[in-house]
Design a protein around this motif. Structure first.
Motif, PDB file in Angstrom:
ATOM      1  N   MET A   1       0.697  -0.983  -0.080  1.00 43.70           N
ATOM      2  CA  MET A   1      -0.161   0.226   0.256  1.00 43.70           C
ATOM      3  C   MET A   1       1.131   1.308   0.320  1.00 43.70           C
TER       4      MET A   1
ATOM      5  N   GLU B   1      -1.241   5.396   4.270  1.00 41.79           N
ATOM      6  CA  GLU B   1      -1.124   5.451   5.257  1.00 41.79           C
ATOM      7  C   GLU B   1      -2.567   5.418   5.283  1.00 41.79           C
TER       8      GLU B   1
ATOM      9  N   GLU C   1      -5.336   4.968   3.295  1.00 44.42           N
ATOM     10  CA  GLU C   1      -5.792   3.583   2.756  1.00 44.42           C
ATOM     11  C   GLU C   1      -5.750   2.442   3.400  1.00 44.42           C
ATOM     12  N   MET C   2      -4.411   1.704   4.423  1.00 47.47           N
ATOM     13  CA  MET C   2      -4.238   1.397   4.766  1.00 47.47           C
ATOM     14  C   MET C   2      -5.158   1.417   6.259  1.00 47.47           C
ATOM     15  N   GLU C   3      -5.118   1.993   6.696  1.00 47.24           N
ATOM     16  CA  GLU C   3      -6.741   2.436   7.972  1.00 47.24           C
ATOM     17  C   GLU C   3      -7.744   2.175   7.607  1.00 47.24           C
TER      18      GLU C   3
ATOM     19  N   GLN D   1      -8.280  -1.344   7.328  1.00 49.15           N
ATOM     20  CA  GLN D   1      -8.269  -2.416   8.497  1.00 49.15           C
ATOM     21  C   GLN D   1      -9.568  -2.127   9.322  1.00 49.15           C
TER      22      GLN D   1
ATOM     23  N   SER E   1      -3.930  -6.826   9.576  1.00 49.00           N
ATOM     24  CA  SER E   1      -2.733  -6.136   9.409  1.00 49.00           C
ATOM     25  C   SER E   1      -1.629  -6.821   8.575  1.00 49.00           C
TER      26      SER E   1
ATOM     27  N   LEU F   1      -1.264  -6.862   4.757  1.00 51.24           N
ATOM     28  CA  LEU F   1      -0.705  -5.177   4.256  1.00 51.24           C
ATOM     29  C   LEU F   1       0.533  -4.867   4.653  1.00 51.24           C
TER      30      LEU F   1
ATOM     31  N   TYR G   1       3.231  -0.995   4.218  1.00 53.06           N
ATOM     32  CA  TYR G   1       3.123   0.323   3.599  1.00 53.06           C
ATOM     33  C   TYR G   1       4.219   0.084   3.121  1.00 53.06           C
TER      34      TYR G   1
END
Length: 406
Positions: A154, A157, A159-161, A164, A171, A174, A176
């Motif tokens: 990814m 950050e 989009e990571m959040e 999830q 997590s 994924l 970052y």
């Protein structure tokens, strides 16, 4: 570094990388260089035709592959890659099940570039006046692809959040890894040596197309009223007839098409303008502006997930009137411009330097290799989706294959 020595890596590209055309092309070349630096043997395969702007890919085996054809099965069975990197979720949909059948022990890695379902939800909201809805069909495909892979890279950050918290993606699936910048000292023009406003972007990418149309029709008239001497220079690969029609020298709005060097056009400009109304990921043009010492004015979506707790290298505004005023202020006041320039250098140093990510990326990949079965045991949803997807896609592909023979 030889941590990947004797590792065979297959990259299935959505297109052949064009680093001079798009940030996606630059991103792919970074990944290829990283694997090469660590001793891997790389094969790059794609269904797309190469263009005159495709990168040469020195030291990389190249393979043209076909959709819905058993020739890929023969190819991947013989290659037996240790790692398969899917360039965007569409390639995983097309070839993931074949990889699972013929190379079940290969680490499956997905590079999103940006979260397509987020970009699509924002596009429909802006251009079609539809309510923002992440539960779209694209999301169902994209999130399923993420679950089916062993790890997804990814760039954002935010989009990571989102993955999830909203989509409940674990997590451990994924990682970052934004576009990074090399630590290099550049000879940059001074404030006095620069002129004009600039925008650069690949016009096959819908957010870039919309941005330039919006810039010409909404922002630029407001800016010209207060600053008649202003000149706007627009560069980008694959301009459409609509984009070309925006060129009007009497309004100091110039459309040039493809730029041979992003460094040349961005570093010669005084301010980069990017009133991005929809999109996702992080914006390569804004990263390059920081690296090349060019302050920028952009939107909230444009700056999303980029500056963290650091001050932006210019201004962030979603109001057309305020956007134009901030652009003029940044262009005319050297002290404000110089501070914005330094802000950009700080963002690059602390958030996008290659040194921040190459070791952790390497450690993650090695950990996945060593503990692949353990991670797969923790991902029941992924195995469930793969079971059903493999069966349905397999027989659909076989039906298409037989149909094509007729």
């Amino acid at each position: 570094m030889n941590e990947f020595k004797n590792k065979q890596i297959l990259i299935i590209g959505f297109v052949w990388p064009e680093p001079k055309s798009s940030a996606a092309g630059s991103r792919m070349m970074q990944l290829i260089s990283f694997f090469k630096e660590n001793g891997a043997k790389i094969t790059f395969a794609s269904t797309a035709a190469e263009s005159e702007f495709s990168e040469v890919l020195e030291g990389v085996d190249r393979k043209l592959i076909a959709l819905n054809c058993t020739s890929f099965d023969d190819f991947v069975s013989e290659l037996q890659p240790d790692l398969v990197l899917f360039d965007r979720f569409m390639t995983e949909e097309q070839f993931g099940w074949r990889v699972v059948q013929h190379c079940p022990d290969a680490l499956r890695m997905l590079d999103t570039e940006d979260l397509h379902c987020l970009r699509e939800a924002r596009r429909l909201e802006v251009l079609r006046s539809k309510p923002f809805d992440l539960n779209n069909d694209l999301a169902k495909r994209e999130i399923a692809s993420i679950f089916r892979c062993d790890v997804t890279l990814m760039v954002s950050e935010f989009e990571m959040e989102l993955l999830q918290t909203y989509f409940k993606v674990p997590s451990f699936l994924l990682f970052y890894l934004p576009i990074w910048m090399e630590n290099e000292t550049l000879d940059l023009p001074s404030f006095e040596e620069r002129d004009d406003f600039v925008f650069i972007g690949n016009f096959l990418h819908a957010p870039n197309h919309d941005t330039v149309v919006y810039l010409k029709e909404v922002i630029w008239p407001l800016l010209l009223v207060k600053f008649p001497k202003a000149k706007m220079q627009v560069f980008g690969a694959y301009p459409t007839p609509k984009i070309k029609s925006l060129h009007e020298s009497k309004f100091n709005f110039f459309v040039h098409g493809r730029a041979e060097s992003s460094f040349e056009v961005i570093s010669q400009a005084r301010v980069l303008l990017a009133p991005i109304r929809f999109g996702a990921g992080i914006k390569g043009k804004l990263l390059e502006a920081m690296q090349f010492g060019t302050p920028s004015v952009t939107s909230t979506i444009g700056a999303e997930a980029m500056n963290g707790d650091f001050l932006w290298n210019g201004c962030i505004s979603d109001s057309p009137q305020d956007f134009a005023e901030k652009a003029i202020e940044l262009y005319q006041h050297k002290s404000i411009w110089e501070q914005a320039k330094q802000n950009g250098f700080e963002i690059i140093k602390h958030r996008f330097s290659k040194d921040l990510f190459q070791n952790t990326f390497l450690e993650m990949a090695l950990d996945k290799f060593e503990n692949l079965e353990k991670y797969r045991q923790q991902n029941f949803i992924g195995s469930m989706l793969m079971h059903h997807f493999l069966q349905s896609t397999k027989y659909m592909a076989k039906w298409i294959e037989e149909k094509n023979k007729a």
